[in-house]
Design a protein around this motif. Sequence first.
Motif, PDB file in Angstrom:
ATOM      1  N   SER A 298       0.579  -1.286  -0.001  1.00 46.08           N
ATOM      2  CA  SER A 298      -0.303  -0.177  -0.114  1.00 46.08           C
ATOM      3  C   SER A 298       0.928   1.387   0.057  1.00 46.08           C
ATOM      4  O   SER A 298       0.392   2.409  -1.186  1.00 46.08           O
ATOM      5  CB  SER A 298      -1.017   0.291   0.769  1.00 46.08           C
ATOM      6  OG  SER A 298      -2.039  -0.845   0.819  1.00 46.08           O
ATOM      7  N   ALA A 299       1.507   1.423   0.829  1.00 46.93           N
ATOM      8  CA  ALA A 299       2.341   2.158   0.675  1.00 46.93           C
ATOM      9  C   ALA A 299       3.427   2.649  -0.766  1.00 46.93           C
ATOM     10  O   ALA A 299       3.684   4.157  -1.019  1.00 46.93           O
ATOM     11  CB  ALA A 299       3.577   2.369   1.757  1.00 46.93           C
ATOM     12  N   LEU A 300       3.712   1.143  -1.395  1.00 47.97           N
ATOM     13  CA  LEU A 300       4.728   1.793  -2.099  1.00 47.97           C
ATOM     14  C   LEU A 300       3.575   2.403  -3.164  1.00 47.97           C
ATOM     15  O   LEU A 300       3.816   3.201  -4.428  1.00 47.97           O
ATOM     16  CB  LEU A 300       5.654   0.501  -2.410  1.00 47.97           C
ATOM     17  CG  LEU A 300       6.344   0.034  -1.920  1.00 47.97           C
ATOM     18  CD1 LEU A 300       6.654  -1.843  -2.408  1.00 47.97           C
ATOM     19  CD2 LEU A 300       7.625   0.556  -1.926  1.00 47.97           C
TER      20      LEU A 300
ATOM     21  N   VAL B   4       1.710   6.991  -6.669  1.00 50.97           N
ATOM     22  CA  VAL B   4       0.361   7.332  -7.176  1.00 50.97           C
ATOM     23  C   VAL B   4       1.027   8.801  -7.169  1.00 50.97           C
ATOM     24  O   VAL B   4       1.041   9.708  -7.918  1.00 50.97           O
ATOM     25  CB  VAL B   4      -0.923   6.709  -6.689  1.00 50.97           C
ATOM     26  CG1 VAL B   4      -2.092   7.943  -7.225  1.00 50.97           C
ATOM     27  CG2 VAL B   4      -1.404   5.793  -7.278  1.00 50.97           C
ATOM     28  N   PHE B   5       1.729   9.398  -5.717  1.00 56.44           N
ATOM     29  CA  PHE B   5       2.134  10.305  -6.066  1.00 56.44           C
ATOM     30  C   PHE B   5       3.067  11.054  -7.004  1.00 56.44           C
ATOM     31  O   PHE B   5       2.983  11.681  -7.228  1.00 56.44           O
ATOM     32  CB  PHE B   5       2.669   9.856  -4.387  1.00 56.44           C
ATOM     33  CG  PHE B   5       3.192  12.003  -4.188  1.00 56.44           C
ATOM     34  CD1 PHE B   5       2.317  13.037  -3.705  1.00 56.44           C
ATOM     35  CD2 PHE B   5       4.399  12.124  -3.941  1.00 56.44           C
ATOM     36  CE1 PHE B   5       2.515  14.380  -3.082  1.00 56.44           C
ATOM     37  CE2 PHE B   5       5.230  13.251  -3.457  1.00 56.44           C
ATOM     38  CZ  PHE B   5       3.508  14.678  -2.722  1.00 56.44           C
TER      39      PHE B   5
ATOM     40  N   LEU C 200       4.788  14.223 -11.819  1.00 54.38           N
ATOM     41  CA  LEU C 200       5.389  13.661 -12.876  1.00 54.38           C
ATOM     42  C   LEU C 200       3.851  14.590 -14.045  1.00 54.38           C
ATOM     43  O   LEU C 200       4.539  15.799 -15.664  1.00 54.38           O
ATOM     44  CB  LEU C 200       5.927  12.766 -13.844  1.00 54.38           C
ATOM     45  CG  LEU C 200       6.822  12.404 -13.321  1.00 54.38           C
ATOM     46  CD1 LEU C 200       7.193  10.780 -13.141  1.00 54.38           C
ATOM     47  CD2 LEU C 200       8.225  13.026 -13.033  1.00 54.38           C
ATOM     48  N   THR C 201       3.105  14.066 -13.979  1.00 52.49           N
ATOM     49  CA  THR C 201       1.822  14.851 -14.973  1.00 52.49           C
ATOM     50  C   THR C 201       1.901  16.076 -14.769  1.00 52.49           C
ATOM     51  O   THR C 201       1.592  16.500 -15.503  1.00 52.49           O
ATOM     52  CB  THR C 201       0.879  14.384 -14.996  1.00 52.49           C
ATOM     53  OG1 THR C 201       1.261  12.325 -14.533  1.00 52.49           O
ATOM     54  CG2 THR C 201      -0.158  14.491 -14.891  1.00 52.49           C
ATOM     55  N   GLY C 202       1.167  16.279 -13.311  1.00 49.66           N
ATOM     56  CA  GLY C 202       1.494  18.165 -13.122  1.00 49.66           C
ATOM     57  C   GLY C 202       2.512  19.310 -14.088  1.00 49.66           C
ATOM     58  O   GLY C 202       2.559  19.586 -14.354  1.00 49.66           O
TER      59      GLY C 202
END
Length: 130
Positions: free
Chosen positions: A7-9, A14-15, A20-22
């Motif tokens: 879950s942490a990975l 996702v973060f 990168l998308t932003g």
Amino acid sequence: MSPRVTSALVLCGVFLLGGLTGAGLERARSARRQQEMFEAPPPNFRQRQILRGLDRAVDLDDGQRERVRAILERYAGEAQEARREVGPKLHDLRGRMEEDLRKEMRPEQLPQFDRFMDRVKARDERPKKR
């Protein structure tokens, strides 16, 4: 691997992808704005720069933006004529200023100074679209 680590990975991934998308979207937006400005003829380019800078500085409303654009257009010809008259004098002034600045540089600073001045001249001598 434990569910907690997984879950942490996933959360970190996702973060990272969001960042990168932003960054990619902001880069594309910035490139598009620059292209719009450089494709305009020089007087229009200057007007857009002034208008965008003023809009950012004071947050113009739509009516103000149109009135400011009209004012800039009204003075565009006169400003262009002034630049034609002053341009040769500025060129001479810059040459003399560069000579005086060069005299202040230590010998080991001269290569960096020359590279700096080359960048300044290249920026100033870019072909202007008319």
